[in-house]
Design a protein around this motif. Structure first.
Motif, PDB file in Angstrom:
ATOM      1  N   TRP A   1      11.995  77.089   0.854  1.00  0.00           N
ATOM      2  CA  TRP A   1      11.783  76.018   1.834  1.00  0.00           C
ATOM      3  C   TRP A   1      11.337  74.725   1.153  1.00  0.00           C
ATOM      4  CZ3 TRP A   1       9.696  77.472   7.318  1.00  0.00           C
ATOM      5  CH2 TRP A   1      10.519  78.454   7.872  1.00  0.00           C
ATOM      6  N   GLY A   2      10.666  74.840   0.015  1.00  0.00           N
ATOM      7  CA  GLY A   2      10.271  73.641  -0.718  1.00  0.00           C
ATOM      8  C   GLY A   2      11.481  72.881  -1.232  1.00  0.00           C
ATOM      9  N   ILE A   3      12.420  73.617  -1.838  1.00  0.00           N
ATOM     10  CA  ILE A   3      13.626  72.970  -2.383  1.00  0.00           C
ATOM     11  C   ILE A   3      14.511  72.441  -1.264  1.00  0.00           C
ATOM     12  CG2 ILE A   3      15.769  73.383  -3.647  1.00  0.00           C
ATOM     13  CD1 ILE A   3      14.209  75.428  -5.347  1.00  0.00           C
TER      14      ILE A   3
ATOM     15  N   ALA B   1      12.889  69.598   0.790  1.00  0.00           N
ATOM     16  CA  ALA B   1      12.890  68.299   0.116  1.00  0.00           C
ATOM     17  C   ALA B   1      14.238  67.604   0.269  1.00  0.00           C
ATOM     18  CB  ALA B   1      12.547  68.485  -1.358  1.00  0.00           C
ATOM     19  N   TYR B   2      15.315  68.369   0.205  1.00  0.00           N
ATOM     20  CA  TYR B   2      16.647  67.771   0.384  1.00  0.00           C
ATOM     21  C   TYR B   2      16.878  67.348   1.837  1.00  0.00           C
ATOM     22  CZ  TYR B   2      18.886  68.263  -4.166  1.00  0.00           C
ATOM     23  OH  TYR B   2      19.248  68.096  -5.489  1.00  0.00           O
ATOM     24  N   ILE B   3      16.162  67.962   2.763  1.00  0.00           N
ATOM     25  CA  ILE B   3      16.296  67.564   4.173  1.00  0.00           C
ATOM     26  C   ILE B   3      15.433  66.333   4.473  1.00  0.00           C
ATOM     27  CG2 ILE B   3      15.842  68.273   6.559  1.00  0.00           C
ATOM     28  CD1 ILE B   3      16.453  71.148   5.681  1.00  0.00           C
ATOM     29  N   VAL B   4      14.204  66.312   3.972  1.00  0.00           N
ATOM     30  CA  VAL B   4      13.259  65.239   4.289  1.00  0.00           C
ATOM     31  C   VAL B   4      13.528  63.977   3.472  1.00  0.00           C
ATOM     32  CG1 VAL B   4      10.812  64.594   4.298  1.00  0.00           C
ATOM     33  CG2 VAL B   4      11.498  66.900   4.975  1.00  0.00           C
ATOM     34  N   VAL B   5      13.757  64.138   2.181  1.00  0.00           N
ATOM     35  CA  VAL B   5      14.004  62.972   1.312  1.00  0.00           C
ATOM     36  C   VAL B   5      15.302  63.193   0.535  1.00  0.00           C
ATOM     37  CG1 VAL B   5      11.621  62.143   1.092  1.00  0.00           C
ATOM     38  CG2 VAL B   5      12.388  64.030  -0.346  1.00  0.00           C
ATOM     39  N   PRO B   6      16.420  63.234   1.231  1.00  0.00           N
ATOM     40  CA  PRO B   6      17.681  63.564   0.567  1.00  0.00           C
ATOM     41  C   PRO B   6      18.075  62.575  -0.525  1.00  0.00           C
ATOM     42  CG  PRO B   6      18.079  62.717   2.775  1.00  0.00           C
ATOM     43  CD  PRO B   6      16.618  62.943   2.658  1.00  0.00           C
ATOM     44  N   ASP B   7      17.838  61.268  -0.276  1.00  0.00           N
ATOM     45  CA  ASP B   7      18.244  60.267  -1.269  1.00  0.00           C
ATOM     46  C   ASP B   7      17.442  60.399  -2.555  1.00  0.00           C
ATOM     47  OD1 ASP B   7      20.055  59.262   0.553  1.00  0.00           O
ATOM     48  OD2 ASP B   7      18.691  57.729   1.331  1.00  0.00           O
ATOM     49  N   VAL B   8      16.160  60.668  -2.407  1.00  0.00           N
ATOM     50  CA  VAL B   8      15.312  60.830  -3.590  1.00  0.00           C
ATOM     51  C   VAL B   8      15.749  62.050  -4.399  1.00  0.00           C
ATOM     52  CG1 VAL B   8      12.963  61.280  -4.399  1.00  0.00           C
ATOM     53  CG2 VAL B   8      13.348  59.701  -2.493  1.00  0.00           C
ATOM     54  N   MET B   9      15.944  63.177  -3.704  1.00  0.00           N
ATOM     55  CA  MET B   9      16.351  64.402  -4.391  1.00  0.00           C
ATOM     56  C   MET B   9      17.720  64.259  -5.027  1.00  0.00           C
ATOM     57  SD  MET B   9      13.874  66.561  -4.248  1.00  0.00           S
ATOM     58  CE  MET B   9      14.654  68.121  -4.668  1.00  0.00           C
TER      59      MET B   9
ATOM     60  N   GLY C   1      19.090  61.507  -6.004  1.00  0.00           N
ATOM     61  CA  GLY C   1      18.984  60.586  -7.122  1.00  0.00           C
ATOM     62  C   GLY C   1      18.419  61.241  -8.371  1.00  0.00           C
ATOM     63  N   ILE C   2      17.541  62.221  -8.184  1.00  0.00           N
ATOM     64  CA  ILE C   2      16.921  62.897  -9.331  1.00  0.00           C
ATOM     65  C   ILE C   2      17.751  64.081  -9.806  1.00  0.00           C
ATOM     66  CG2 ILE C   2      14.887  64.155 -10.123  1.00  0.00           C
ATOM     67  CD1 ILE C   2      13.245  62.584  -8.095  1.00  0.00           C
ATOM     68  N   PHE C   3      18.176  64.904  -8.863  1.00  0.00           N
ATOM     69  CA  PHE C   3      18.841  66.163  -9.229  1.00  0.00           C
ATOM     70  C   PHE C   3      20.329  66.203  -8.892  1.00  0.00           C
ATOM     71  CE2 PHE C   3      14.373  67.215  -8.219  1.00  0.00           C
ATOM     72  CZ  PHE C   3      13.966  67.698  -9.467  1.00  0.00           C
ATOM     73  N   GLY C   4      20.832  65.226  -8.156  1.00  0.00           N
ATOM     74  CA  GLY C   4      22.217  65.260  -7.726  1.00  0.00           C
ATOM     75  C   GLY C   4      22.354  65.912  -6.358  1.00  0.00           C
ATOM     76  N   ASP C   5      23.512  65.773  -5.756  1.00  0.00           N
ATOM     77  CA  ASP C   5      23.749  66.359  -4.434  1.00  0.00           C
ATOM     78  C   ASP C   5      23.703  67.880  -4.517  1.00  0.00           C
ATOM     79  OD1 ASP C   5      24.081  63.866  -3.248  1.00  0.00           O
ATOM     80  OD2 ASP C   5      26.232  63.818  -3.679  1.00  0.00           O
ATOM     81  N   LEU C   6      23.111  68.462  -3.485  1.00  0.00           N
ATOM     82  CA  LEU C   6      22.976  69.916  -3.456  1.00  0.00           C
ATOM     83  C   LEU C   6      24.253  70.551  -2.916  1.00  0.00           C
ATOM     84  CD1 LEU C   6      20.858  72.143  -4.046  1.00  0.00           C
ATOM     85  CD2 LEU C   6      20.278  72.074  -1.616  1.00  0.00           C
ATOM     86  N   SER C   7      24.738  71.556  -3.606  1.00  0.00           N
ATOM     87  CA  SER C   7      25.924  72.308  -3.173  1.00  0.00           C
ATOM     88  C   SER C   7      25.695  73.772  -3.515  1.00  0.00           C
ATOM     89  CB  SER C   7      27.185  71.789  -3.885  1.00  0.00           C
ATOM     90  OG  SER C   7      27.116  72.059  -5.277  1.00  0.00           O
TER      91      SER C   7
ATOM     92  N   PRO D   1      22.318  74.266  -9.551  1.00  0.00           N
ATOM     93  CA  PRO D   1      21.260  75.156 -10.067  1.00  0.00           C
ATOM     94  C   PRO D   1      20.075  75.305  -9.117  1.00  0.00           C
ATOM     95  CG  PRO D   1      22.050  73.698 -11.806  1.00  0.00           C
ATOM     96  CD  PRO D   1      22.717  73.249 -10.543  1.00  0.00           C
ATOM     97  N   LEU D   2      19.711  74.244  -8.396  1.00  0.00           N
ATOM     98  CA  LEU D   2      18.601  74.352  -7.450  1.00  0.00           C
ATOM     99  C   LEU D   2      18.953  75.248  -6.273  1.00  0.00           C
ATOM    100  CD1 LEU D   2      16.992  70.780  -7.308  1.00  0.00           C
ATOM    101  CD2 LEU D   2      16.104  72.860  -8.384  1.00  0.00           C
ATOM    102  N   PHE D   3      20.231  75.294  -5.904  1.00  0.00           N
ATOM    103  CA  PHE D   3      20.648  76.206  -4.839  1.00  0.00           C
ATOM    104  C   PHE D   3      20.518  77.650  -5.305  1.00  0.00           C
ATOM    105  CE2 PHE D   3      23.759  78.604  -2.313  1.00  0.00           C
ATOM    106  CZ  PHE D   3      23.389  78.217  -1.036  1.00  0.00           C
ATOM    107  N   PHE D   4      20.887  77.884  -6.568  1.00  0.00           N
ATOM    108  CA  PHE D   4      20.688  79.225  -7.135  1.00  0.00           C
ATOM    109  C   PHE D   4      19.201  79.575  -7.144  1.00  0.00           C
ATOM    110  CE2 PHE D   4      25.007  79.003  -8.444  1.00  0.00           C
ATOM    111  CZ  PHE D   4      25.402  80.280  -8.811  1.00  0.00           C
ATOM    112  N   LEU D   5      18.357  78.623  -7.555  1.00  0.00           N
ATOM    113  CA  LEU D   5      16.927  78.870  -7.622  1.00  0.00           C
ATOM    114  C   LEU D   5      16.365  79.201  -6.241  1.00  0.00           C
ATOM    115  CD1 LEU D   5      14.451  78.920  -9.478  1.00  0.00           C
ATOM    116  CD2 LEU D   5      14.137  76.477  -8.984  1.00  0.00           C
TER     117      LEU D   5
END
Length: 340
Positions: free
Chosen positions: A86-88, A91-99, A101-107, A111-115
């Motif tokens: 829920w943290g990962i 964060a992409y739901i609440v501050v999508p542009d920030v995330m 910009g730092i990690f790239g779009d989530l798909s 790697p963060l989706f795997f995590l």
């Protein structure tokens, strides 16, 4: 095993000690069990009664013989599981542009989706390590190679489950199998291999830790229902996230499906005595890219199958003593070493 004995034929000691060790063995939780056993002794001088002292000595250090994971560890497991995922996703739901910009779009391949997907497994390994250390990890991982199980369940996983998705797709007017993409079958095979390292890895947590802990206090059916509800709620943030498959699904049928599947895999898990191999293959079939989208028909078919399975296995499903309760499997009895 070290046996202290006086004037007793070694050939008789070996056989008797092995039998008594099996009958009077308490070798768990890092304790040394000492039992005094009286055995008849026959020699040339006549009958006598000798005392065989059997000392069960640990073959590993005391730190490697920690107790099994306590039921209280379930709280830590859930906090770590939900906190990471829920943290990962949050964060992409609440501050999508920030995330982004730092990690790239989530798909689904990020790697963060795997995590986030691996959080039940990571939480499970954390709990096991805190209670069993590295030896606990080794014993825990042995559950992955426990392949012996019912051939009926193996057939169900390998044949019946695919037929459910085929039937569900045909009922909604879809194809028998998912359409092959322009990249060809090799692309589907690559996705299928990738899926092996996504959903099935969750089972280290759900079936590896949570199921045994719950089954210490309730019948397998109720444990399966609780895990299914937890599993469904754990997925909830993904339904508010663009760029992943969940964004196009309806949560209610998905939630019902999660509860159904958790109950359905419960007798498979228990019949295989806590094996993680078959629940992982079960999970893998659920996300196999060769199966066409069959929602919501596949869910309703699985609900019907689950009701039949629960009724057929009602004695085991409603009896607390029938469920697997060990997270870290108990060590095998130490090999006997006899010294005169």
């Amino acid at each position: 095993m070290i046996c202290i004995i006086d004037n007793y034929p070694k050939t008789q000691i070996d056989g008797r000690a092995s039998r008594f060790a099996a009958e009077d063995k308490v070798f768990a939780r890092g304790l040394i069990h000492i039992s005094a056993l009286s055995v008849p002794c026959h020699d040339d001088a006549g009958d006598a009664l000798m005392t065989l002292m059997v000392f069960a000595m640990p073959t590993r250090s005391a730190s490697s013989l920690q107790t099994d994971v306590p039921a209280s560890a379930l709280g830590l497991f859930l906090v770590a599981t939900f906190g990471l995922t829920w943290g990962i996703i949050g964060a992409y739901i609440v501050v999508p542009d920030v995330m982004a910009g730092i990690f790239g779009d989530l798909s689904g391949a990020h790697p963060l989706f795997f995590l986030a997907t691996w959080s039940p497994a990571l939480a499970g390994f954390l709990v096991v390590y805190l209670n069993g250390g590295l030896p606990g990890w080794r014993a825990f991982l042995l559950r992955l190679v426990m392949w012996r199980g019912s051939w009926g369940w193996v057939t169900f996983i390998l044949i019946v489950l695919p037929l459910v998705f085929v039937a569900g797709s045909l009922l909604k007017g879809g194809p028998v199998l998912a359409p092959v993409p322009p990249e060809g079958v090799s692309a589907v095979l690559a996705v299928m291999v990738m899926m092996l390292f996504l959903g099935p890895v969750e089972e280290f947590g759900w079936r590896g830790v949570m199921q045994p802990l719950l089954q210490r206090h309730m019948a397998p059916l109720w444990a399966g229902l609780i895990i299914g509800a937890t599993w469904g709620i754990w997925h909830l943030p993904a339904f508010f996230l663009a760029g992943v498959v969940f964004a196009d699904w309806n949560f209610l049928p998905f939630f019902v499906g999660n509860v159904t599947l958790a109950v359905l895999v419960t007798p498979i898990f228990n019949s295989a005595r806590g094996s993680l191999l078959w629940p992982m293959l079960f999970h893998w079939q659920l996300i196999n890219p060769f199966w066409a989208d069959a929602q919501p028909w596949d869910t309703w078919i699985l609900v019907a199958i689950t009701l039949v399975v629960v009724w057929w296995n009602r004695d085991a499903m409603f009896t607390r003593d029938s469920g697997v309760t060990d997270v870290i499997p108990a060590p095998e009895p130490c090999a006997s070493h006899m010294a005169q």
